[in-house]
Scaffold this motif. Structure first.
Motif, PDB file in Angstrom:
ATOM      1  N   GLY A  27       0.847  -1.177   0.000  1.00  0.00           N
ATOM      2  CA  GLY A  27       0.000   0.000   0.000  1.00  0.00           C
ATOM      3  C   GLY A  27       0.887   1.233   0.000  1.00  0.00           C
ATOM      4  N   ASP A  29       0.931   5.651   0.125  1.00  0.00           N
ATOM      5  CA  ASP A  29       0.221   6.913   0.323  1.00  0.00           C
ATOM      6  C   ASP A  29       1.217   8.011   0.628  1.00  0.00           C
ATOM      7  OD1 ASP A  29      -1.920   8.622   0.389  1.00  0.00           O
ATOM      8  OD2 ASP A  29      -2.766   7.888   2.262  1.00  0.00           O
ATOM      9  N   ASP A  58      -7.842   5.535   7.993  1.00  0.00           N
ATOM     10  CA  ASP A  58      -7.267   6.697   7.330  1.00  0.00           C
ATOM     11  C   ASP A  58      -6.605   7.574   8.391  1.00  0.00           C
ATOM     12  OD1 ASP A  58      -6.819   9.166   6.167  1.00  0.00           O
ATOM     13  OD2 ASP A  58      -8.856   9.447   5.474  1.00  0.00           O
ATOM     14  N   ASP A 121      -2.989   5.139  -3.252  1.00  0.00           N
ATOM     15  CA  ASP A 121      -4.149   5.971  -2.949  1.00  0.00           C
ATOM     16  C   ASP A 121      -4.331   7.030  -4.024  1.00  0.00           C
ATOM     17  OD1 ASP A 121      -6.282   6.952  -1.297  1.00  0.00           O
ATOM     18  OD2 ASP A 121      -4.982   8.609  -0.722  1.00  0.00           O
ATOM     19  N   THR A 134      -4.412   2.006  -8.813  1.00  0.00           N
ATOM     20  CA  THR A 134      -4.870   3.129  -7.989  1.00  0.00           C
ATOM     21  C   THR A 134      -6.190   2.776  -7.318  1.00  0.00           C
ATOM     22  OG1 THR A 134      -5.991   4.160  -9.876  1.00  0.00           O
ATOM     23  CG2 THR A 134      -3.718   4.842  -9.433  1.00  0.00           C
ATOM     24  N   HIS A 137      -9.799   7.107  -2.531  1.00  0.00           N
ATOM     25  CA  HIS A 137     -10.074   7.017  -1.089  1.00  0.00           C
ATOM     26  C   HIS A 137      -9.502   5.720  -0.520  1.00  0.00           C
ATOM     27  CE1 HIS A 137     -12.506  10.525  -1.609  1.00  0.00           C
ATOM     28  NE2 HIS A 137     -13.441   9.896  -2.292  1.00  0.00           N
ATOM     29  N   GLY A 138      -8.363   5.329  -1.057  1.00  0.00           N
ATOM     30  CA  GLY A 138      -7.758   4.057  -0.655  1.00  0.00           C
ATOM     31  C   GLY A 138      -7.390   3.989   0.804  1.00  0.00           C
ATOM     32  N   ASP A 139      -7.067   5.141   1.420  1.00  0.00           N
ATOM     33  CA  ASP A 139      -6.686   5.121   2.832  1.00  0.00           C
ATOM     34  C   ASP A 139      -7.860   4.791   3.736  1.00  0.00           C
ATOM     35  OD1 ASP A 139      -7.923   7.516   2.267  1.00  0.00           O
ATOM     36  OD2 ASP A 139      -6.260   8.775   2.921  1.00  0.00           O
ATOM     37  N   SER A 142      -8.394   0.316   2.109  1.00  0.00           N
ATOM     38  CA  SER A 142      -7.382  -0.745   2.153  1.00  0.00           C
ATOM     39  C   SER A 142      -6.527  -0.605   3.402  1.00  0.00           C
ATOM     40  CB  SER A 142      -6.482  -0.663   0.913  1.00  0.00           C
ATOM     41  OG  SER A 142      -5.258  -1.345   1.132  1.00  0.00           O
ATOM     42  N   ILE A 145      -2.923   0.581   2.470  1.00  0.00           N
ATOM     43  CA  ILE A 145      -2.822   2.018   2.199  1.00  0.00           C
ATOM     44  C   ILE A 145      -3.016   2.814   3.478  1.00  0.00           C
ATOM     45  CG2 ILE A 145      -3.847   3.965   0.981  1.00  0.00           C
ATOM     46  CD1 ILE A 145      -4.467   2.168  -1.339  1.00  0.00           C
ATOM     47  N   SER A 149      -0.507   5.493   5.017  1.00  0.00           N
ATOM     48  CA  SER A 149      -0.912   6.868   5.341  1.00  0.00           C
ATOM     49  C   SER A 149      -0.477   7.247   6.750  1.00  0.00           C
ATOM     50  CB  SER A 149      -2.423   7.046   5.166  1.00  0.00           C
ATOM     51  OG  SER A 149      -3.161   6.515   6.246  1.00  0.00           O
TER      52      SER A 149
END
Length: 209
Positions: A27, A29, A58, A121, A134, A137-139, A142, A145, A149
């Protein structure tokens, strides 16, 4: 509480699903695209299968003290992680988006375990030494990610605390370089320091004319 638990479970469910197709992925970010000062940071994290980290989310939704605790857990329990940055000079030379992508690529390149995929992300794929997927809003979707972050954010926060010790008049430890009223007031009083991003201050100076 129920919503937080649902989000937490979904983070790891997403990763477990992807892992059935790509056994080793990281992941990725970044942190620090918006502030007026300081380098932009990025992290890449490979989490081992079946790992769960209670409270992971996140990084923007986690209190600062808890982020620091989670960062230690992520570093201890991850299969591999790396943190990298792009400097203020690089931000000014190539623009903040490209500098953030450079930091992300550096983080992936520094991983001790080569990933088969970089899960990044956002919706813009940086150039990477491995295939990229990609995730908008991956944080918040996943676990890998989200872990990246947290590491990127805590690393940048630590750097801003160091800048605060070097340039205490700006209050970097409090606002982390963002454009708060107190930060703009300090710039107006003392002028910018070498850690400020000149291109990010243009509108501020235009308003002062």
């Amino acid at each position: 509480m129920a919503r937080a638990l649902k989000i937490y479970k979904e983070l790891f469910e997403f990763d477990n699903g992807l892992r059935t197709q790509v056994p080793i992925f990281c992941g990725v970010d970044e942190a620090g695209r918006g502030p007026l000062a300081g380098d932009v940071y990025a992290a890449a994290v490979i989490l081992p299968p079946d790992l769960e980290i209670p409270g992971l989310n996140d990084s923007k939704k986690i209190p600062e003290a808890r982020r620091e605790e989670l960062a230690l857990i992520i570093k201890e329990k991850s299969a591999a992680y790396a943190i990298a940055s792009a400097s203020v000079e690089e931000i000014e030379k190539m623009n903040i988006l490209q500098a953030a992508m450079l930091a992300m690529r550096r983080a992936v390149e520094q991983l001790e375990i080569p990933p088969q995929l970089a899960l990044v992300d956002g919706n813009r794929p940086p150039q990477m030494p491995v295939p990229v997927q990609t995730l908008v809003h991956g944080d918040a979707r996943s676990a890998s990610i989200a872990a990246a972050s947290v590491l990127a954010k805590t690393a940048r926060d630590a750097a801003l605390r160091e800048l605060d010790a070097q340039y205490p008049q700006y209050g970097f430890a409090a606002h982390k370089g963002y454009g708060t009223k107190a930060h703009y007031a300090a710039i107006e009083a003392y002028g910018p320091c070498p850690a400020h991003r000149p291109s990010f201050l243009r509108k501020f100076y235009e308003r002062q004319k």
